[in-house]
Scaffold this active site. Structure first.
Site, PDB file in Angstrom:
ATOM      1  N   SER A 156       0.867  -1.178   0.000  1.00 58.18           N
ATOM      2  CA  SER A 156       0.000   0.000   0.000  1.00 58.18           C
ATOM      3  C   SER A 156       0.901   1.224   0.000  1.00 58.18           C
ATOM      4  O   SER A 156       2.069   1.144   0.408  1.00 58.18           O
ATOM      5  CB  SER A 156      -0.872   0.004   1.260  1.00 58.18           C
ATOM      6  N   TYR A 169      -2.588  -1.484  10.171  1.00 54.17           N
ATOM      7  CA  TYR A 169      -2.429  -1.621   8.723  1.00 54.17           C
ATOM      8  C   TYR A 169      -1.104  -1.030   8.269  1.00 54.17           C
ATOM      9  O   TYR A 169      -0.331  -1.671   7.537  1.00 54.17           O
ATOM     10  CB  TYR A 169      -3.600  -0.933   8.024  1.00 54.17           C
TER      11      TYR A 169
END
Length: 279
Positions: A156, A169
């Site tokens: 990401s 995350y």
């Protein structure tokens, strides 16, 4: 085309290699589905995993078969990380080996650290980091036996930049990014490349946009190209990294984010105005 079950010849020129026996985790929708379809071709075997959406995985399998490849579907729940090793081994056995792994399984959070329970933290880190390690390790062992291969982790932009409410995350994706670099160093002598692809906002179920067309009609002031990405744009980069043409690329993280990281502190898919474009 070379028999898809044959062991790759280590004397082949790198550009002659292609992904023949592939596992794509999280292939029931979004980026995982797009990657599985992009890598499907006649003579190839594509192993697909799903967590909660079996129907989605079967739809992906139908697309894969429509492109001439064999599809193998398996359930994978990475909240139990060691199951990643077992499922990779099972798919490799069904395909006669393994030379390509794309890790697209993932989950996230939207809770501030002060409000988060340890159980919430562990669920995200288990799936996004621990599970990825188990899948990578199992796949790499098959690739060593087979004479080489390709590993691509979908991380990401938050591998590189933090986001409020996404503590586990960001921590997991950052850790996965460094795991990719370590694995690239350790596995290079075996003919295995390991890279990351770091998407920005992509129109997928994870961002509340179920595989929508995004090339027009969605304004994102906080992204230089002013729109979300399409999962197929991620898959195109993954397809290159899995190819023989990328044999000299390893240990890299490839942002595919419409230029968002380049904006630095000005960036954000949440912005409502284009005022940042003017001094």
């Amino acid at each position: 085309m070379t028999d898809s079950t044959a062991t790759p010849d280590p004397t082949e020129p790198p550009a002659a290699r292609e992904p023949r026996r592939v596992v794509v985790t999280g292939a029931d929708s979004g980026i995982g589905r797009a990657c599985a379809v992009a890598l499907a071709a006649p003579g190839r075997h594509i192993g697909l995993t799903w967590h909660t959406d079996e129907a989605g995985a079967q739809a992906t399998a139908q697309e894969v078969r429509g492109r001439g490849a064999e599809a193998h579907v398996a359930h994978l729940n990475l909240t139990d990380p060691p199951s990643g090793s077992r499922v990779v081994d099972e798919l490799a056995g069904a395909m006669g080996g393994l030379d390509t792994l794309v890790m697209s399984s993932g989950t996230g959070s939207s809770t501030l650290l002060l409000d988060m329970t340890y159980e919430q933290w562990r669920e995200v880190v288990s799936v996004d980091l621990d599970g990825a390690f188990c899948c990578l390790q199992a796949a790499a062992r098959h690739m060593v036996d087979g004479g080489g291969g390709r590993v691509v982790a979908i991380t990401s932009v938050h591998e590189h930049a933090p986001r409020v409410g996404a503590g586990p995350y960001c921590a997991a994706k950052g850790g996965l990014g460094l795991l990719v670099k370590t694995a690239a160093l350790e596995l290079a002598e075996h003919g295995i490349t390991v890279n990351a692809v770091a998407p920005g906002e992509i129109a997928t179920p994870m961002t509340g946009q179920t595989d929508e067309g995004v090339l027009s009609g969605k304004d994102r002031p906080g992204i230089p190209v002013a729109r979300p990405g399409d999962a197929r744009e991620i898959a195109a980069v993954v397809e290159f990294l899995c190819s023989g043409a990328a044999g000299y690329v390893t240990g890299a993280s490839w942002p595919v984010d419409g230029g968002m990281l380049t904006m630095g502190p000005m960036a954000g898919s949440h912005l409502q105005s284009h005022d940042w474009r003017r001094p």
